[in-house]
Design a protein around this motif. Structure first.
Motif, PDB file in Angstrom:
ATOM      1  N   ASN A  94       0.682  -1.454  -0.513  1.00 44.47           N
ATOM      2  CA  ASN A  94      -0.245   0.270  -0.064  1.00 44.47           C
ATOM      3  C   ASN A  94       0.696   0.939  -0.155  1.00 44.47           C
ATOM      4  N   SER A  95       1.635   1.373  -1.062  1.00 43.09           N
ATOM      5  CA  SER A  95       2.691   2.299  -0.767  1.00 43.09           C
ATOM      6  C   SER A  95       2.749   2.841  -2.062  1.00 43.09           C
ATOM      7  N   VAL A  96       1.528   4.656  -1.972  1.00 42.76           N
ATOM      8  CA  VAL A  96       1.936   5.728  -2.757  1.00 42.76           C
ATOM      9  C   VAL A  96       2.917   5.443  -3.646  1.00 42.76           C
ATOM     10  N   GLN A  97       4.529   5.679  -2.369  1.00 45.12           N
ATOM     11  CA  GLN A  97       5.468   6.223  -2.877  1.00 45.12           C
ATOM     12  C   GLN A  97       6.334   5.222  -3.968  1.00 45.12           C
ATOM     13  N   LEU A  98       6.550   4.031  -3.728  1.00 48.11           N
ATOM     14  CA  LEU A  98       6.038   2.810  -4.744  1.00 48.11           C
ATOM     15  C   LEU A  98       5.954   2.685  -5.742  1.00 48.11           C
ATOM     16  N   TYR A  99       5.100   2.397  -5.751  1.00 46.89           N
ATOM     17  CA  TYR A  99       3.647   2.645  -7.083  1.00 46.89           C
ATOM     18  C   TYR A  99       4.548   4.849  -7.764  1.00 46.89           C
ATOM     19  N   SER A 100       4.200   5.334  -7.444  1.00 49.46           N
ATOM     20  CA  SER A 100       4.470   6.598  -7.938  1.00 49.46           C
ATOM     21  C   SER A 100       5.768   6.643  -8.773  1.00 49.46           C
ATOM     22  N   GLN A 108       9.522   6.946 -18.242  1.00 47.94           N
ATOM     23  CA  GLN A 108      11.492   6.767 -19.091  1.00 47.94           C
ATOM     24  C   GLN A 108      11.126   5.996 -20.230  1.00 47.94           C
ATOM     25  N   LEU A 109      10.799   4.934 -19.652  1.00 47.78           N
ATOM     26  CA  LEU A 109      10.768   3.799 -20.940  1.00 47.78           C
ATOM     27  C   LEU A 109       9.663   4.211 -21.959  1.00 47.78           C
ATOM     28  N   GLU A 110       8.659   4.773 -21.715  1.00 43.75           N
ATOM     29  CA  GLU A 110       7.840   5.214 -22.627  1.00 43.75           C
ATOM     30  C   GLU A 110       7.210   3.784 -23.135  1.00 43.75           C
ATOM     31  N   GLU A 111       6.386   3.839 -21.864  1.00 43.90           N
ATOM     32  CA  GLU A 111       5.149   1.813 -21.424  1.00 43.90           C
ATOM     33  C   GLU A 111       4.417   2.944 -21.097  1.00 43.90           C
ATOM     34  N   PRO A 112       3.093   3.251 -21.986  1.00 41.75           N
ATOM     35  CA  PRO A 112       2.507   3.780 -20.865  1.00 41.75           C
ATOM     36  C   PRO A 112       0.696   2.526 -20.405  1.00 41.75           C
ATOM     37  N   GLU A 113       1.104   1.698 -20.795  1.00 45.89           N
ATOM     38  CA  GLU A 113      -0.377   0.684 -20.366  1.00 45.89           C
ATOM     39  C   GLU A 113       0.749   0.658 -18.375  1.00 45.89           C
ATOM     40  N   ALA A 114       1.891   0.355 -18.100  1.00 46.49           N
ATOM     41  CA  ALA A 114       1.944   0.038 -16.808  1.00 46.49           C
ATOM     42  C   ALA A 114       2.104   1.605 -16.452  1.00 46.49           C
ATOM     43  N   GLU A 115       2.538   2.244 -17.138  1.00 44.99           N
ATOM     44  CA  GLU A 115       2.584   3.425 -16.115  1.00 44.99           C
ATOM     45  C   GLU A 115       1.451   4.204 -15.859  1.00 44.99           C
ATOM     46  N   MET A 116       0.354   3.465 -16.850  1.00 41.82           N
ATOM     47  CA  MET A 116      -0.846   4.031 -16.252  1.00 41.82           C
ATOM     48  C   MET A 116      -2.008   3.364 -14.753  1.00 41.82           C
ATOM     49  N   GLU A 117      -1.249   1.914 -14.778  1.00 40.35           N
ATOM     50  CA  GLU A 117      -1.177   0.803 -14.525  1.00 40.35           C
ATOM     51  C   GLU A 117      -1.198   1.012 -12.419  1.00 40.35           C
ATOM     52  N   CYS A 118       0.675   1.631 -12.549  1.00 43.67           N
ATOM     53  CA  CYS A 118       0.647   2.170 -11.412  1.00 43.67           C
ATOM     54  C   CYS A 118       0.056   3.317 -10.714  1.00 43.67           C
ATOM     55  N   TRP A 119      -0.334   4.446 -12.022  1.00 41.64           N
ATOM     56  CA  TRP A 119      -0.818   5.549 -11.579  1.00 41.64           C
ATOM     57  C   TRP A 119      -2.140   5.123 -10.802  1.00 41.64           C
ATOM     58  N   TYR A 120      -2.568   4.240 -11.533  1.00 40.65           N
ATOM     59  CA  TYR A 120      -4.439   3.730 -10.967  1.00 40.65           C
ATOM     60  C   TYR A 120      -3.869   3.417  -9.494  1.00 40.65           C
ATOM     61  N   GLN A 121      -3.074   2.690  -9.582  1.00 42.01           N
ATOM     62  CA  GLN A 121      -2.887   1.631  -8.075  1.00 42.01           C
ATOM     63  C   GLN A 121      -2.474   2.519  -6.873  1.00 42.01           C
ATOM     64  N   ALA A 122      -2.045   3.655  -7.483  1.00 44.57           N
ATOM     65  CA  ALA A 122      -1.672   4.375  -6.188  1.00 44.57           C
ATOM     66  C   ALA A 122      -2.737   5.473  -6.249  1.00 44.57           C
ATOM     67  N   THR A 123      -4.064   5.824  -6.947  1.00 48.49           N
ATOM     68  CA  THR A 123      -5.041   6.951  -7.172  1.00 48.49           C
ATOM     69  C   THR A 123      -5.747   5.805  -5.913  1.00 48.49           C
ATOM     70  N   GLN A 124      -5.494   4.416  -5.966  1.00 47.77           N
ATOM     71  CA  GLN A 124      -6.865   3.451  -5.056  1.00 47.77           C
ATOM     72  C   GLN A 124      -5.995   3.547  -3.877  1.00 47.77           C
ATOM     73  N   ILE A 125      -5.295   4.143  -3.477  1.00 50.83           N
ATOM     74  CA  ILE A 125      -4.684   4.061  -2.347  1.00 50.83           C
ATOM     75  C   ILE A 125      -4.585   5.233  -1.256  1.00 50.83           C
ATOM     76  N   ASN A 126      -4.165   6.597  -2.581  1.00 52.04           N
ATOM     77  CA  ASN A 126      -4.505   7.969  -1.733  1.00 52.04           C
ATOM     78  C   ASN A 126      -5.541   8.220  -2.818  1.00 52.04           C
ATOM     79  N   PRO A 127      -6.573   8.946  -2.319  1.00 53.43           N
ATOM     80  CA  PRO A 127      -7.389   8.938  -3.721  1.00 53.43           C
ATOM     81  C   PRO A 127      -7.381  10.610  -4.269  1.00 53.43           C
ATOM     82  N   ASN A 128      -6.715  11.715  -3.473  1.00 57.80           N
ATOM     83  CA  ASN A 128      -6.087  12.595  -3.349  1.00 57.80           C
ATOM     84  C   ASN A 128      -5.651  12.721  -4.172  1.00 57.80           C
ATOM     85  N   LEU A 129      -4.606  12.111  -4.608  1.00 57.00           N
ATOM     86  CA  LEU A 129      -3.324  11.472  -5.469  1.00 57.00           C
ATOM     87  C   LEU A 129      -3.378  13.165  -6.928  1.00 57.00           C
TER      88      LEU A 129
END
Length: 495
Positions: A94-100, A108-129
């Motif tokens: 449940n670490s927002v920092q790690l997902y961010s 940086q790696l131009e992998e939008p799918e993985a980037e999107m999934e990580c941001w989504y998981q971070a917002t699930q933990i902190n909706p105000n992110l």
């Protein structure tokens, strides 16, 4: 040289954490070595961290993997950084920092799918992110990747964030886009709720009124649909969609006089759209004003670029074709005025498509047209005479499939199927006959493709056509598919 030592020192620390039996002395020495290297490179803040870790006999695995991952990030060793941060997530999911941090690496790696999934998981933990705009961006990204559950969740968050802000009236796009998803999923009540939320905040959103009107029209709630379309026009007098759907609804509700008056208002106040004249012609016909209806259908054809319709004074009391003129023009233009072109039409009705073919495509003196129908309308005969090309036309009246069986295979360059019978089995059989009659490189036009009779499921032309086309897979290719006008045009490539 120091950088090479640093890379090796980072890897050593990581390797120790993976050992089955943790050795505190080895860990502490590696941390001291790493701290000294960082200090020598002038990276004092990071050096302090590793000298502190050297004092611990058993470090926090989350902290250790996180710090190693950050060092890998600093050295642009992305895959190693990802592996370490994922290890840290196993111990602190449940670490927002790690997902961010992971999201930034994937960026940086131009992998939008993985980037999107990580941001989504971070917002699930902190909706105000992220703010409303961030959720909206995430929602669109998920939608385009067909991840609808995540998209819906992000749209709802975007709406919540937007409604809590002072600028909420300027950002209704999440409402509209979420409503479209609900409509795709046939969750009508949820879609209606989205539009109602918009209107609760801004009653002058003409687009929301129009969308509600189309839903009510689909549900045959005609009075409610008329109210919404009138609201649309009142708010935005030059919005053609509101007028078009209002007229359509009035006609379905059989309010002929009001439909006629609305059509005239559009013509006088907005623009002379071809569809206005088609709908006006329909209403005039129902009122018994046949000559006015004919004039209106002629005008629709002229606006579509078919001037001969008025010049030759064709008489049509219904229009099942003018909205296809642009498509046919583009798909059949290569055949225009070509010698020895042979065309076949199954179902000629009042002859609108017949006359257009003779006026625009079959203009060479050697071109021929065969028309097959169970019976020919009196308007068809009169219109055919007005083409001044009747000598090119062969009429065959009777049972359609029996007549098709008498024709010579591989004869026709273009075949137009608009059989009056819409039964699935009949259309499938018609398609099989057409295929035999069509030349290689010939064009087949299937009308009513996508039209269904809601009260009689056996009337489904698309199903019959698809069945046949599946049986000759790889022998044809699509020239055009226009679902909005129920049209499929294909070209025969092989026998």
């Amino acid at each position: 040289m120091n950088l090479n030592y640093l890379t090796q020192a980072i890897a050593n620390c990581e390797a120790i954490l993976h050992q089955q039996e943790f050795q505190a002395e080895t860990w502490q020495q590696s941390c001291r070595d790493l701290g000294n290297l960082l200090q020598g490179l002038g990276r004092f803040d990071q050096a302090i961290v590793w000298h502190s870790l050297a004092l611990e006999s058993k470090p926090s695995l989350v902290e250790a993997y996180t710090h190693i991952g950050q060092l890998y990030v600093r050295e642009s060793q992305w895959e190693s950084a990802i592996n370490c941060l994922k290890q840290a997530l196993k111990y602190q999911p449940n670490s927002v920092q790690l997902y961010s941090t992971l999201a930034q690496i994937y960026n940086q790696l131009e992998e939008p799918e993985a980037e999107m999934e990580c941001w989504y998981q971070a917002t699930q933990i902190n909706p105000n992110l992220v703010n409303a705009g961030g959720y909206h961006k995430l929602a669109k990204a998920f939608y385009h990747r067909n991840k609808l559950d995540e998209a819906i969740n992000c749209y709802q968050r975007a709406i919540e964030q937007s409604e809590a802000s002072e600028t909420r009236q300027s950002n209704f796009e999440p409402h509209y886009e979420l409503a479209e998803i609900w409509l795709e999923q046939r969750k009508i009540n949820q879609a209606v709720s989205c539009y109602q939320q918009i209107l609760d905040q801004d009653p002058n959103q003409s687009r929301a009124h129009h969308k509600l009107g189309t839903i009510y029209l689909r549900q045959q709630q005609f009075e409610e649909a008329i109210t919404e379309f009138r609201q649309t026009i009142q708010i935005e007098p030059e919005f053609p969609g509101g007028y078009r759907d209002l007229v359509k609804t009035l006609i379905q509700f059989q309010k002929w006089d009001e439909a006629i008056a609305t059509c005239h208002a559009i013509i006088n106040l907005v623009e002379e759209y071809p569809w206005v004249y088609v709908q006006l012609g329909n209403a005039l016909r129902e009122k018994g004003r046949i000559s006015d209806a004919i004039a209106s259908f002629q005008k629709a054809c002229v606006l579509k670029g078919w001037q001969e319709c008025r010049r030759k004074d064709y008489s049509f009391t219904q229009d099942n074709f003018s909205y296809r003129i642009s498509l046919w023009q583009s798909c059949l233009q290569s055949l225009a005025n070509q010698a020895d072109i042979q065309a076949l039409e199954i179902g000629s009705h009042q002859g609108m498509s017949t006359c257009w073919l003779l006026d625009r495509i079959l203009t060479h003196s050697s071109a021929k047209l065969t028309c097959i129908d169970s019976s020919f309308d009196r308007y068809f005969e009169n219109n055919l005479d007005k083409t001044q090309a009747r000598s090119k036309v062969t009429l065959m009246k009777g049972e359609i499939q029996q007549l098709l069986a008498t024709l010579i295979p591989n004869t026709y360059d273009v075949v137009n199927l608009q059989d009056r019978c819409k039964l699935t089995t009949q259309i499938e059989q018609d398609a099989a006959y057409i295929w035999q009659l069509l030349k290689v490189e010939g064009i087949a036009i299937f009308n009513d493709y996508g039209w269904i009779n809601p009260t009689n499921p056996s009337q489904n032309p698309k199903l019959g056509i698809d069945r046949f086309l599946e049986s000759i897979k790889n022998q044809w290719e699509i020239v055009s598919h226009a679902p909005q006008i129920y049209q499929l045009i294909i070209q025969k490539k092989y026998e």
